[in-house]
Design a protein around this motif. Structure first.
Motif, PDB file in Angstrom:
ATOM      1  N   ILE A  88       0.828  -1.479   0.423  1.00  0.00           N
ATOM      2  CA  ILE A  88      -0.154  -0.065   0.038  1.00  0.00           C
ATOM      3  C   ILE A  88       0.922   0.866  -0.307  1.00  0.00           C
ATOM      4  N   GLU A  89       1.890   1.325   0.538  1.00  0.00           N
ATOM      5  CA  GLU A  89       2.803   2.231   1.226  1.00  0.00           C
ATOM      6  C   GLU A  89       3.282   2.598  -0.152  1.00  0.00           C
ATOM      7  N   VAL A  90       4.172   1.655  -1.373  1.00  0.00           N
ATOM      8  CA  VAL A  90       4.800   2.167  -2.191  1.00  0.00           C
ATOM      9  C   VAL A  90       4.123   2.377  -3.000  1.00  0.00           C
ATOM     10  N   ASN A  91       2.231   1.317  -3.964  1.00  0.00           N
ATOM     11  CA  ASN A  91       1.940   1.365  -4.618  1.00  0.00           C
ATOM     12  C   ASN A  91       0.952   2.669  -4.650  1.00  0.00           C
ATOM     13  N   LEU A  92       0.624   2.807  -3.423  1.00  0.00           N
ATOM     14  CA  LEU A  92      -1.370   3.685  -3.122  1.00  0.00           C
ATOM     15  C   LEU A  92      -0.616   5.414  -2.259  1.00  0.00           C
ATOM     16  N   VAL A  93       0.157   4.716  -1.267  1.00  0.00           N
ATOM     17  CA  VAL A  93       0.908   6.208  -0.849  1.00  0.00           C
ATOM     18  C   VAL A  93       1.762   7.170  -1.636  1.00  0.00           C
ATOM     19  N   GLY A  94       2.460   6.696  -2.325  1.00  0.00           N
ATOM     20  CA  GLY A  94       3.675   6.274  -3.061  1.00  0.00           C
ATOM     21  C   GLY A  94       3.993   7.555  -4.147  1.00  0.00           C
ATOM     22  N   THR A  95       2.554   6.924  -5.128  1.00  0.00           N
ATOM     23  CA  THR A  95       1.293   7.107  -5.916  1.00  0.00           C
ATOM     24  C   THR A  95       0.993   8.776  -5.713  1.00  0.00           C
ATOM     25  N   LYS A 121      -3.783  -0.739  -6.195  1.00  0.00           N
ATOM     26  CA  LYS A 121      -4.246  -0.217  -6.739  1.00  0.00           C
ATOM     27  C   LYS A 121      -5.623  -0.222  -6.890  1.00  0.00           C
ATOM     28  N   ALA A 122      -6.474  -0.281  -6.505  1.00  0.00           N
ATOM     29  CA  ALA A 122      -8.429   0.154  -6.073  1.00  0.00           C
ATOM     30  C   ALA A 122      -7.868   1.670  -5.646  1.00  0.00           C
ATOM     31  N   GLY A 123      -7.031   1.478  -4.731  1.00  0.00           N
ATOM     32  CA  GLY A 123      -6.916   2.847  -4.611  1.00  0.00           C
ATOM     33  C   GLY A 123      -6.556   3.893  -5.807  1.00  0.00           C
ATOM     34  N   VAL A 124      -5.707   3.579  -6.310  1.00  0.00           N
ATOM     35  CA  VAL A 124      -5.212   4.469  -7.197  1.00  0.00           C
ATOM     36  C   VAL A 124      -6.808   4.672  -8.456  1.00  0.00           C
ATOM     37  N   VAL A 125      -7.316   3.952  -8.242  1.00  0.00           N
ATOM     38  CA  VAL A 125      -8.176   3.611  -9.464  1.00  0.00           C
ATOM     39  C   VAL A 125      -9.380   4.930  -8.266  1.00  0.00           C
ATOM     40  N   GLY A 146      -1.317  20.905 -17.659  1.00  0.00           N
ATOM     41  CA  GLY A 146       0.016  19.304 -18.186  1.00  0.00           C
ATOM     42  C   GLY A 146      -1.492  18.536 -17.200  1.00  0.00           C
ATOM     43  N   VAL A 147      -0.771  17.872 -17.720  1.00  0.00           N
ATOM     44  CA  VAL A 147      -1.429  15.764 -17.285  1.00  0.00           C
ATOM     45  C   VAL A 147      -0.331  15.043 -16.191  1.00  0.00           C
ATOM     46  N   ILE A 148      -1.231  14.511 -15.680  1.00  0.00           N
ATOM     47  CA  ILE A 148      -0.901  13.765 -14.519  1.00  0.00           C
ATOM     48  C   ILE A 148      -0.831  11.825 -15.359  1.00  0.00           C
ATOM     49  N   ILE A 149      -0.683  11.435 -14.946  1.00  0.00           N
ATOM     50  CA  ILE A 149      -0.983   9.865 -15.265  1.00  0.00           C
ATOM     51  C   ILE A 149      -0.883   8.895 -14.284  1.00  0.00           C
ATOM     52  N   ASN A 150      -1.315   7.526 -13.805  1.00  0.00           N
ATOM     53  CA  ASN A 150      -1.182   7.279 -12.951  1.00  0.00           C
ATOM     54  C   ASN A 150      -1.180   5.663 -13.574  1.00  0.00           C
ATOM     55  N   THR A 151      -0.559   4.791 -12.883  1.00  0.00           N
ATOM     56  CA  THR A 151      -0.580   3.226 -13.249  1.00  0.00           C
ATOM     57  C   THR A 151      -1.016   2.432 -12.524  1.00  0.00           C
ATOM     58  N   ALA A 152      -2.115   2.141 -12.718  1.00  0.00           N
ATOM     59  CA  ALA A 152      -3.302   0.944 -11.723  1.00  0.00           C
ATOM     60  C   ALA A 152      -2.695  -0.504 -12.180  1.00  0.00           C
TER      61      ALA A 152
END
Ligand SMILES: CC(=O)CC(=O)SCCNC(=O)CCNC(=O)[C@H](O)C(C)(C)COP(=O)(O)OP(=O)(O)OC[C@H]1O[C@@H](n2cnc3c(N)ncnc32)[C@H](O)[C@@H]1OP(=O)(O)O
Ligand SMILES: NC(=O)C1=CN([C@@H]2O[C@H](COP(=O)(O)OP(=O)(O)OC[C@H]3O[C@@H](n4cnc5c(N)ncnc54)[C@H](O)[C@@H]3O)[C@@H](O)[C@H]2O)C=CC1
Length: 255
Positions: A112-119, A166-170, A142-148
């Motif tokens: 969670i820390e890397v994938n969600l909090v990091g993003t 990844k659901a957190g990123v979505v 500008g534009v910000i693009i994330n990867t779930a």
């Protein structure tokens, strides 16, 4: 096409991030590669030449991302696009009844820390710099693009931590896009299916083959360049905003 554009790509030393760096450079952009100090980021930047810089970062660190933004300004003067590709994949059952072992809590927290909090950390910090740009005729800065991942929607057995991250990123994509709309910053998330990268290579080959054959069409792993092409389209198309786009050959993963 992207002459003058400056991007930051986290996880840019490998896989989907590296392909994105290459695509932005091919289109005339300049790119800051942000990746772990232990990554081959410095070599990758050297290989790509003067229009790139490498800044060693951990995406969960505020100071590291502030350093990366400082380097971006010092070297290239501005920031237009940030692509969040840094991530880790973990897999474990919730409870291993053979070994009487519950899912390791630290492993869940780290994912969670890397994938969600990091993003999130990268989004909140890059927004400040992108927001300083003069708006174009359409009001965009500008534009910000994330990867779930499609695991945000159809995670397999063992993917509780990864899917939750990844659901957190979505989940944050729309509210963050709404939040930054006034400033003319678009926020879009890509949910890739299966792509041939070092992350995917961690899976045993029979598991890869099985997953590959379950992709309806094209029945193969995606190439990182195909992910990078979607990044390019998102940057080019000003109407794409606040959305998560699946890039998966219509795969719906089985349990
Ligand atoms: C990256 C993306 O974003 C795209 C994707 O999502 S691609 C889809 C990815 N899917 C997965 O990773 C599936 C994850 N789940 C699993 O691999 C398995 O269900 C599981 C390993 C969690 C449990 O499997 P199981 O059949 O109950 O077997 P289990 O006895 O627990 O483990 C079998 C062995 O396989 C290993 N293993 C197999 N695949 C593994 C994997 N993907 N990750 C970690 N270990 C794996 C385990 O380490 C274990 O070894 P030991 O027992 O010697 O430690
Ligand atoms: N390969 C695939 O099939 C899929 C990948 N994804 C996601 O795409 C993203 C990129 O994955 P891949 O390129 O496949 O993996 P990869 O393992 O090739 O690249 C990930 C990069 O992120 C970096 N990284 C990891 N933790 C970091 C941290 N704390 N700070 C900074 N950098 C860090 C790694 O050093 C590595 O260079 C990940 O978020 C992954 O979850 C999603 C769906 C499918």
């Amino acid at each position: 096409m992207f002459k003058g554009l400056v991007g930051i790509v986290t996880g840019g030393a490998s896989g989907l991030g590296k392909a994105t760096v290459e695509q932005l450079l091919k289109q005339g952009g300049r790119v800051v590669i942000c990746d772990l100090p232990s990554s081959p980021g410095a070599d990758v930047a050297k290989q790509f030449g003067n229009d790139t810089a490498f800044v060693p970062v951990d995406v969960t660190s505020e100071q590291d991302i502030r350093n990366a933004l400082q380097t971006t300004v010092d070297k290239f003067g501005r920031l237009d696009v940030a692509v969040n590709c840094a991530g880790i994949a973990t897999a474990s059952r919730i409870y291993n009844f053979k070994k009487e072992q519950p899912f390791d809590l630290k492993s869940f927290q780290k994912t969670i820390e890397v994938n969600l909090v990091g993003t999130f950390n990268v989004i909140r910090l890059v927004a400040g710099l992108i927001g300083k740009n003069a708006p174009n005729a359409d009001g965009q800065r500008g534009v910000i693009i994330n990867t779930a991942s499609i695991a945000a929607f159809d995670g397999q057995i063992g993917q509780a931590a990864y899917s939750a991250s990844k659901a957190g990123v979505v989940g944050m994509t729309l509210p963050v896009a709404r939040d930054l709309a006034k400033q003319g910053i678009r926020v879009v998330t890509i949910a890739p299916g299966l792509f041939r990268t070092p992350m995917m290579d961690q899976l045993p080959e029979p598991a890869i083959k099985q997953l590959e054959s379950s992709v309806p069409f094209p029945s193969r792993l995606g190439q990182p360049e195909e992910y990078a092409l979607l990044v390019q389209s998102i940057i080019q198309n000003p109407m794409i905003n606040g959305e998560t786009i699946r890039l998966d050959g219509s795969l719906r993963m089985q349990p």
